[in-house]
Design a protein around this motif. Structure first.
Motif, PDB file in Angstrom:
ATOM      1  N   GLY A 115       0.814  -1.204   0.000  1.00 24.58           N
ATOM      2  CA  GLY A 115       0.000   0.000   0.000  1.00 24.58           C
ATOM      3  C   GLY A 115       0.850   1.258   0.000  1.00 24.58           C
ATOM      4  O   GLY A 115       2.069   1.231   0.259  1.00 24.58           O
ATOM      5  N   CYS A 116       0.199   2.372  -0.295  1.00 20.55           N
ATOM      6  CA  CYS A 116       0.904   3.651  -0.409  1.00 20.55           C
ATOM      7  C   CYS A 116       1.287   4.175   0.971  1.00 20.55           C
ATOM      8  O   CYS A 116       0.459   4.208   1.889  1.00 20.55           O
ATOM      9  CB  CYS A 116       0.021   4.671  -1.121  1.00 20.55           C
ATOM     10  N   VAL A 117       2.540   4.605   1.114  1.00 18.41           N
ATOM     11  CA  VAL A 117       3.038   5.127   2.387  1.00 18.41           C
ATOM     12  C   VAL A 117       3.640   6.508   2.155  1.00 18.41           C
ATOM     13  O   VAL A 117       4.444   6.700   1.238  1.00 18.41           O
ATOM     14  CB  VAL A 117       4.099   4.195   3.008  1.00 18.41           C
ATOM     15  N   THR A 118       3.236   7.446   2.999  1.00 16.57           N
ATOM     16  CA  THR A 118       3.776   8.805   2.937  1.00 16.57           C
ATOM     17  C   THR A 118       4.996   8.895   3.839  1.00 16.57           C
ATOM     18  O   THR A 118       4.945   8.445   4.995  1.00 16.57           O
ATOM     19  CB  THR A 118       2.730   9.823   3.433  1.00 16.57           C
ATOM     20  N   PRO A 119       6.107   9.474   3.372  1.00 14.95           N
ATOM     21  CA  PRO A 119       7.241   9.684   4.289  1.00 14.95           C
ATOM     22  C   PRO A 119       6.903  10.751   5.319  1.00 14.95           C
ATOM     23  O   PRO A 119       6.523  11.865   4.970  1.00 14.95           O
ATOM     24  CB  PRO A 119       8.376  10.128   3.365  1.00 14.95           C
ATOM     25  N   THR A 120       7.005  10.396   6.572  1.00 16.40           N
ATOM     26  CA  THR A 120       6.833  11.309   7.699  1.00 16.40           C
ATOM     27  C   THR A 120       7.876  10.907   8.734  1.00 16.40           C
ATOM     28  O   THR A 120       8.428   9.797   8.662  1.00 16.40           O
ATOM     29  CB  THR A 120       5.438  11.194   8.335  1.00 16.40           C
ATOM     30  N   PRO A 121       8.154  11.743   9.718  1.00 16.69           N
ATOM     31  CA  PRO A 121       9.089  11.308  10.764  1.00 16.69           C
ATOM     32  C   PRO A 121       8.688   9.978  11.401  1.00 16.69           C
ATOM     33  O   PRO A 121       9.552   9.156  11.712  1.00 16.69           O
ATOM     34  CB  PRO A 121       9.019  12.466  11.768  1.00 16.69           C
ATOM     35  N   ASP A 122       7.379   9.721  11.557  1.00 15.32           N
ATOM     36  CA  ASP A 122       6.926   8.474  12.178  1.00 15.32           C
ATOM     37  C   ASP A 122       7.163   7.265  11.266  1.00 15.32           C
ATOM     38  O   ASP A 122       7.660   6.231  11.715  1.00 15.32           O
ATOM     39  CB  ASP A 122       5.443   8.564  12.534  1.00 15.32           C
ATOM     40  N   THR A 123       6.787   7.385   9.968  1.00 21.37           N
ATOM     41  CA  THR A 123       6.959   6.239   9.071  1.00 21.37           C
ATOM     42  C   THR A 123       8.432   5.996   8.743  1.00 21.37           C
ATOM     43  O   THR A 123       8.831   4.864   8.478  1.00 21.37           O
ATOM     44  CB  THR A 123       6.164   6.424   7.766  1.00 21.37           C
ATOM     45  N   ILE A 124       9.226   7.060   8.780  1.00 17.98           N
ATOM     46  CA  ILE A 124      10.670   6.895   8.564  1.00 17.98           C
ATOM     47  C   ILE A 124      11.293   6.181   9.754  1.00 17.98           C
ATOM     48  O   ILE A 124      12.081   5.248   9.603  1.00 17.98           O
ATOM     49  CB  ILE A 124      11.335   8.264   8.325  1.00 17.98           C
ATOM     50  N   LEU A 125      10.915   6.600  10.960  1.00 16.43           N
ATOM     51  CA  LEU A 125      11.465   5.988  12.177  1.00 16.43           C
ATOM     52  C   LEU A 125      11.060   4.533  12.301  1.00 16.43           C
ATOM     53  O   LEU A 125      11.870   3.679  12.682  1.00 16.43           O
ATOM     54  CB  LEU A 125      10.989   6.776  13.410  1.00 16.43           C
ATOM     55  N   SER A 126       9.822   4.215  11.963  1.00 14.63           N
ATOM     56  CA  SER A 126       9.323   2.847  12.119  1.00 14.63           C
ATOM     57  C   SER A 126       9.835   1.900  11.044  1.00 14.63           C
ATOM     58  O   SER A 126       9.749   0.677  11.195  1.00 14.63           O
ATOM     59  CB  SER A 126       7.785   2.857  12.094  1.00 14.63           C
ATOM     60  N   GLY A 127      10.360   2.449   9.934  1.00 11.42           N
ATOM     61  CA  GLY A 127      10.781   1.621   8.816  1.00 11.42           C
ATOM     62  C   GLY A 127       9.641   1.287   7.867  1.00 11.42           C
ATOM     63  O   GLY A 127       9.826   0.571   6.886  1.00 11.42           O
ATOM     64  N   GLU A 128       8.431   1.814   8.165  1.00  9.69           N
ATOM     65  CA  GLU A 128       7.271   1.573   7.306  1.00  9.69           C
ATOM     66  C   GLU A 128       7.478   2.164   5.914  1.00  9.69           C
ATOM     67  O   GLU A 128       6.988   1.618   4.926  1.00  9.69           O
ATOM     68  CB  GLU A 128       6.024   2.174   7.960  1.00  9.69           C
ATOM     69  N   TYR A 129       8.232   3.281   5.850  1.00 14.49           N
ATOM     70  CA  TYR A 129       8.500   3.900   4.554  1.00 14.49           C
ATOM     71  C   TYR A 129       9.696   3.197   3.919  1.00 14.49           C
ATOM     72  O   TYR A 129      10.823   3.697   3.895  1.00 14.49           O
ATOM     73  CB  TYR A 129       8.749   5.403   4.725  1.00 14.49           C
ATOM     74  N   ASP A 130       9.419   2.008   3.433  1.00 16.40           N
ATOM     75  CA  ASP A 130      10.454   1.159   2.851  1.00 16.40           C
ATOM     76  C   ASP A 130      10.217   1.104   1.343  1.00 16.40           C
ATOM     77  O   ASP A 130       9.065   1.078   0.910  1.00 16.40           O
ATOM     78  CB  ASP A 130      10.332  -0.243   3.479  1.00 16.40           C
ATOM     79  N   PRO A 131      11.220   1.123   0.506  1.00 12.99           N
ATOM     80  CA  PRO A 131      12.648   0.918   0.802  1.00 12.99           C
ATOM     81  C   PRO A 131      13.480   2.196   0.803  1.00 12.99           C
ATOM     82  O   PRO A 131      14.701   2.139   0.660  1.00 12.99           O
ATOM     83  CB  PRO A 131      13.071   0.029  -0.371  1.00 12.99           C
ATOM     84  N   LEU A 132      12.867   3.351   0.973  1.00 15.84           N
ATOM     85  CA  LEU A 132      13.599   4.603   0.786  1.00 15.84           C
ATOM     86  C   LEU A 132      14.021   5.271   2.100  1.00 15.84           C
ATOM     87  O   LEU A 132      14.284   6.461   2.140  1.00 15.84           O
ATOM     88  CB  LEU A 132      12.762   5.565  -0.068  1.00 15.84           C
TER      89      LEU A 132
END
Length: 316
Positions: free
Chosen positions: A241-258
């Protein structure tokens, strides 16, 4: 009338002047002592890490105004070229040093510390005038950016996209951002189509994308955060699914693979100079809040402590 007023009224201002001058000289002397460091700290490298190092330099100079901190933006690769021959004290990097770069440093007698200073979510951008794109898949990004790609119209990406030219903007080949994006999206570092507007300065990319309604580009999250009113962030779908880069998704690793680590590399020899040591120690002591302030995700407090321990006593 106050006693001071009466003194002035009686023409005693002249008598006070020596005392006032003495007090001023003492104050200046005290300030000189508290900021007695001087010299120059040379930094170059990643445009992604640049906002952190620049913010640290600005705060450091408030305490040590006689130290000149030069922060360049020649890209991670360009920064390592200078660092490995001893031209700079610190190299900003949005990727780890390569074996070939390490070997060059060893050949030139350069020993260094690698210090992790934050985490970035490399971000895909379009103009705010783009009203049809909200998310791209990793496969679509590869189709657009891979070497040999002939995609030059939005409707080649998806048939329901408008029949409009697609113009690409991105980091140049000396950039760690370029290395990371091409490795994660195209499968191999440095493998990319060459027919795009390239720059080592992310601010140039911000201007290009924001002013072109047909643009698509990528760079570090902090440059989006600084220019959110001028740019539209594109979500990325890696299959879940689509994930927006945010401090939370970056920290959690949810914003993968970037999601990627950010570093500074410090020349050990340079740390023998008081101004460089003071700057690096200040960096580790204040890096957490300043990394967050410019839009990146800081590393853990323990990591900064470990970094500080490494530069102050070699990690012992």
């Amino acid at each position: 009338m106050s006693s001071v007023g009466r003194l002035i009224g009686r023409g005693s201002l002249i008598g006070l002047l020596p005392l006032m001058m003495s007090a001023l000289l003492i104050a200046c002397s005290g300030e000189e002592e508290s900021s007695g460091l001087s010299g120059t700290v040379e930094i170059d490298g990643s445009s992604t890490v640049f906002p952190i190092s620049e913010a640290v330099a600005e705060e450091f100079n408030k305490i040590h105004p006689n130290v000149r901190v030069n922060v360049g933006v020649s890209g991670t690769g360009g920064g390592f070229k200078r660092f490995t021959v001893g031209e700079t004290d610190i190299s900003d990097a949005s990727r780890a040093i390569r074996d070939s770069e390490h070997d060059a440093a060893v050949a030139n007698g350069i020993e260094y510390y690698e210090l992790r200073v934050g985490t970035d979510g490399l971000s895909v951008m379009v103009s705010t005038q783009n009203d049809f794109l909200d998310c791209l898949t990793v496969d679509e990004l590869k189709m657009i950016w891979n070497t040999g790609s002939t995609v030059n119209n939005w409707n080649q990406v998806r048939s329901n996209f408008p029949d409009r030219p697609l113009r690409l903007y991105g980091p140049d080949t000396d950039s760690g951002t370029f290395d990371f994006f091409t490795e994660e999206i195209n499968g191999e570092a440095q493998v990319s189509r060459a027919d795009y507007t390239a720059s080592a300065d992310d601010n140039v990319l911000v201007q290009g994308i924001s002013g072109d309604r047909n643009a698509l580009g990528y760079f570090g999250y902090a440059y989006y955060a600084e220019n959110a009113d001028k740019l539209k962030l594109v979500d990325v779908d890696n299959g879940d699914g689509c994930v927006t880069p945010t401090p939370d998704t970056i920290l959690s690793g949810e914003y993968d693979p970037l999601t990627r680590p950010l570093f500074i590399y410090v020349n050990k020899k340079s740390l023998e100079r008081p101004e460089v040591r003071a700057f690096v120690e200040f960096y580790m002591e204040h890096g957490e809040e300043l990394t967050r302030e410019v839009g990146y995700v800081p590393v853990s407090p323990d990591a900064y402590v470990s970094n500080l321990n490494m530069v102050t006593n070699g990690g012992n």
